[in-house]
Motif scaffolding. Sequence first.
Motif, PDB file in Angstrom:
ATOM      1  N   PRO A 148       1.031  -1.293   0.062  1.00  0.00           N
ATOM      2  CA  PRO A 148       0.125  -0.211   0.164  1.00  0.00           C
ATOM      3  C   PRO A 148       1.102   0.990   0.460  1.00  0.00           C
ATOM      4  O   PRO A 148       0.450   2.311  -0.158  1.00  0.00           O
ATOM      5  CB  PRO A 148      -1.146  -0.291   1.514  1.00  0.00           C
ATOM      6  CG  PRO A 148      -0.871  -1.207   2.311  1.00  0.00           C
ATOM      7  CD  PRO A 148       0.615  -2.180   1.272  1.00  0.00           C
ATOM      8  N   GLN A 149       2.218   1.608   0.251  1.00  0.00           N
ATOM      9  CA  GLN A 149       2.809   2.525   0.643  1.00  0.00           C
ATOM     10  C   GLN A 149       4.015   2.980  -0.622  1.00  0.00           C
ATOM     11  O   GLN A 149       4.607   3.577  -0.507  1.00  0.00           O
ATOM     12  CB  GLN A 149       3.149   2.887   1.767  1.00  0.00           C
ATOM     13  CG  GLN A 149       3.212   2.543   3.148  1.00  0.00           C
ATOM     14  CD  GLN A 149       3.309   2.247   4.007  1.00  0.00           C
ATOM     15  OE1 GLN A 149       4.319   2.090   4.137  1.00  0.00           O
ATOM     16  NE2 GLN A 149       2.818   1.784   5.180  1.00  0.00           N
ATOM     17  N   ALA A 150       3.905   2.052  -1.342  1.00  0.00           N
ATOM     18  CA  ALA A 150       4.643   1.865  -2.760  1.00  0.00           C
ATOM     19  C   ALA A 150       4.430   2.733  -3.279  1.00  0.00           C
ATOM     20  O   ALA A 150       4.132   3.487  -4.029  1.00  0.00           O
ATOM     21  CB  ALA A 150       4.306  -0.025  -3.393  1.00  0.00           C
ATOM     22  N   ARG A 151       5.872   3.624  -4.410  1.00  0.00           N
ATOM     23  CA  ARG A 151       5.343   4.948  -4.562  1.00  0.00           C
ATOM     24  C   ARG A 151       5.166   4.494  -6.338  1.00  0.00           C
ATOM     25  O   ARG A 151       4.394   5.190  -6.796  1.00  0.00           O
ATOM     26  CB  ARG A 151       7.138   5.420  -5.590  1.00  0.00           C
ATOM     27  CG  ARG A 151       7.827   6.137  -4.184  1.00  0.00           C
ATOM     28  CD  ARG A 151       8.926   6.495  -4.746  1.00  0.00           C
ATOM     29  NE  ARG A 151       9.765   5.617  -4.907  1.00  0.00           N
ATOM     30  CZ  ARG A 151      11.029   5.191  -4.533  1.00  0.00           C
ATOM     31  NH1 ARG A 151      12.270   6.069  -4.298  1.00  0.00           N
ATOM     32  NH2 ARG A 151      11.800   4.494  -6.008  1.00  0.00           N
ATOM     33  N   ALA A 155       7.593   0.149  -8.881  1.00  0.00           N
ATOM     34  CA  ALA A 155       9.459   0.524  -7.843  1.00  0.00           C
ATOM     35  C   ALA A 155       9.194  -1.142  -6.237  1.00  0.00           C
ATOM     36  O   ALA A 155      10.592  -1.144  -6.328  1.00  0.00           O
ATOM     37  CB  ALA A 155       8.947   1.716  -7.202  1.00  0.00           C
ATOM     38  N   ASP A 156       7.810  -0.986  -6.493  1.00  0.00           N
ATOM     39  CA  ASP A 156       7.446  -1.870  -5.004  1.00  0.00           C
ATOM     40  C   ASP A 156       8.413  -3.138  -5.746  1.00  0.00           C
ATOM     41  O   ASP A 156       8.914  -4.370  -4.983  1.00  0.00           O
ATOM     42  CB  ASP A 156       5.962  -2.514  -5.331  1.00  0.00           C
ATOM     43  CG  ASP A 156       5.877  -2.910  -3.912  1.00  0.00           C
ATOM     44  OD1 ASP A 156       6.704  -2.704  -3.087  1.00  0.00           O
ATOM     45  OD2 ASP A 156       4.475  -3.746  -3.131  1.00  0.00           O
ATOM     46  N   LEU A 157       8.283  -3.995  -7.438  1.00  0.00           N
ATOM     47  CA  LEU A 157       8.742  -4.972  -7.756  1.00  0.00           C
ATOM     48  C   LEU A 157      10.243  -4.655  -7.633  1.00  0.00           C
ATOM     49  O   LEU A 157      10.540  -5.861  -7.160  1.00  0.00           O
ATOM     50  CB  LEU A 157       8.511  -5.263  -8.987  1.00  0.00           C
ATOM     51  CG  LEU A 157       7.305  -5.708  -9.396  1.00  0.00           C
ATOM     52  CD1 LEU A 157       7.103  -5.485 -11.515  1.00  0.00           C
ATOM     53  CD2 LEU A 157       7.406  -6.795  -9.320  1.00  0.00           C
ATOM     54  N   GLU A 158      10.670  -3.421  -7.682  1.00  0.00           N
ATOM     55  CA  GLU A 158      12.342  -3.421  -7.464  1.00  0.00           C
ATOM     56  C   GLU A 158      12.698  -3.820  -5.852  1.00  0.00           C
ATOM     57  O   GLU A 158      13.453  -4.241  -6.228  1.00  0.00           O
ATOM     58  CB  GLU A 158      12.487  -2.284  -7.992  1.00  0.00           C
ATOM     59  CG  GLU A 158      12.836  -2.013  -9.444  1.00  0.00           C
ATOM     60  CD  GLU A 158      12.387  -0.794 -10.089  1.00  0.00           C
ATOM     61  OE1 GLU A 158      13.047  -0.114  -9.367  1.00  0.00           O
ATOM     62  OE2 GLU A 158      12.679  -0.227 -11.107  1.00  0.00           O
ATOM     63  N   ALA A 159      12.064  -2.655  -5.418  1.00  0.00           N
ATOM     64  CA  ALA A 159      11.959  -3.126  -3.829  1.00  0.00           C
ATOM     65  C   ALA A 159      12.160  -4.797  -3.157  1.00  0.00           C
ATOM     66  O   ALA A 159      13.071  -4.986  -2.602  1.00  0.00           O
ATOM     67  CB  ALA A 159      10.475  -2.212  -3.101  1.00  0.00           C
ATOM     68  N   TYR A 160      11.257  -5.599  -3.873  1.00  0.00           N
ATOM     69  CA  TYR A 160      11.082  -6.836  -4.097  1.00  0.00           C
ATOM     70  C   TYR A 160      12.090  -7.625  -3.917  1.00  0.00           C
ATOM     71  O   TYR A 160      13.685  -8.578  -3.958  1.00  0.00           O
ATOM     72  CB  TYR A 160      10.239  -7.537  -4.356  1.00  0.00           C
ATOM     73  CG  TYR A 160       9.608  -9.040  -4.291  1.00  0.00           C
ATOM     74  CD1 TYR A 160       9.382 -10.157  -3.476  1.00  0.00           C
ATOM     75  CD2 TYR A 160      10.918  -9.831  -5.322  1.00  0.00           C
ATOM     76  CE1 TYR A 160       9.911 -10.916  -3.320  1.00  0.00           C
ATOM     77  CE2 TYR A 160       9.826 -11.672  -5.433  1.00  0.00           C
ATOM     78  CZ  TYR A 160      10.076 -12.274  -3.835  1.00  0.00           C
ATOM     79  OH  TYR A 160      10.266 -12.999  -3.918  1.00  0.00           O
TER      80      TYR A 160
END
Length: 283
Positions: A148-151, A155-160
């Motif tokens: 829910p807080q992903a930009r 970006a969330d895939l990259e964070a994973y």
Amino acid sequence: MNAANAQGIGFPVSFEFFPPKTPEGADKLRVARQQLYALHPDFCSVTYGAGGSTQEGTFGTVREILAEGVSAASHFSCIGATRQSVREQLATLKAMGVKRLVALRGDLPSGYGAGGEFHYASDLVAFIRAETGRDFHIEVAAYPEVHPQARSPEADLEAYVAKVQAGADSAITQYFYNSDAYFRFIEDTQRLGAEVPVVPGIMPIGSSTQLMRFSDACGAEIPRWIRLRLQAFGDDTASIKAFGLDVVTDLCDQLRSAGVPALHFYTMNQSAATLEICRRLGI
Ligand code: FAD
């Protein structure tokens, strides 16, 4: 998919519990655990309140599970933590005989400043690897429907992927009821080079209000048709449970047929729904 998986027998499962707050809760959880052990879980994990708020309860429950002869994973969140506090807790967990961690950033309750020396779960994973080598199998959280807080979804895939590159061995997903989101997540993350096993997190449906509340908070989507059906049942808990068992068993069946590595159940410290779903799946 191997033959054992196709028949359900021997299909790997794991269970998540939260640390009980009262002696009665602890007794009920002991009973639930014994019932669930009949399914021979790969491991049982225990959640950890962000900021260390449940540390004692988490570690206490982990100790009990280990004493019961079952492999236990401790969740471990880093928000607000310092390197020294994490180092000390890792030493405690190692001394307890814990071999698996679910490494998380966590969320602080609103009103708390973030502080601490870790910003993201990827920082924690890298630190655990640097400090303890291969002592722990490290799980991380995955969000097929986007955190829910992903930009942004990208970006969330990259964070994973950053968590995997930092040294995670495998992942457990936030729960979902739309398996396409999971399959797309696997495709996207593999394309980005993250190849570790991603185990679907499964949330049995027991209460409609509780599910709606959780899902709003954690960003899991309840498909419209499920939401409307649940709302239509009103206070008829028997119908909600029956419908929930059908929906979640179908989801698990679909995931297992597609060759997922295992299923991880968010038990909410209850055994009945998970046992019934696994019975229907032949596990
Ligand atoms: P991260 O992977 O760090 O991601 C958090 C956010 O930051 C995401 O939006 C991500 O896109 C973004 N991000 C990551 N890296 C970067 C970067 N470098 N730059 C910019 N943005 C970035 N919570 C608890 O408190 N206790 C528990 O025991 C617990 N267990 C969980 C178990 C599972 C399997 C799951 C799926 C969730 C669990 N949670 C738990 C919830 C979790 O703590 C929250 O979802 C939290 O908000 C994120 O934690 P994370 O480890 O996924 O964070």
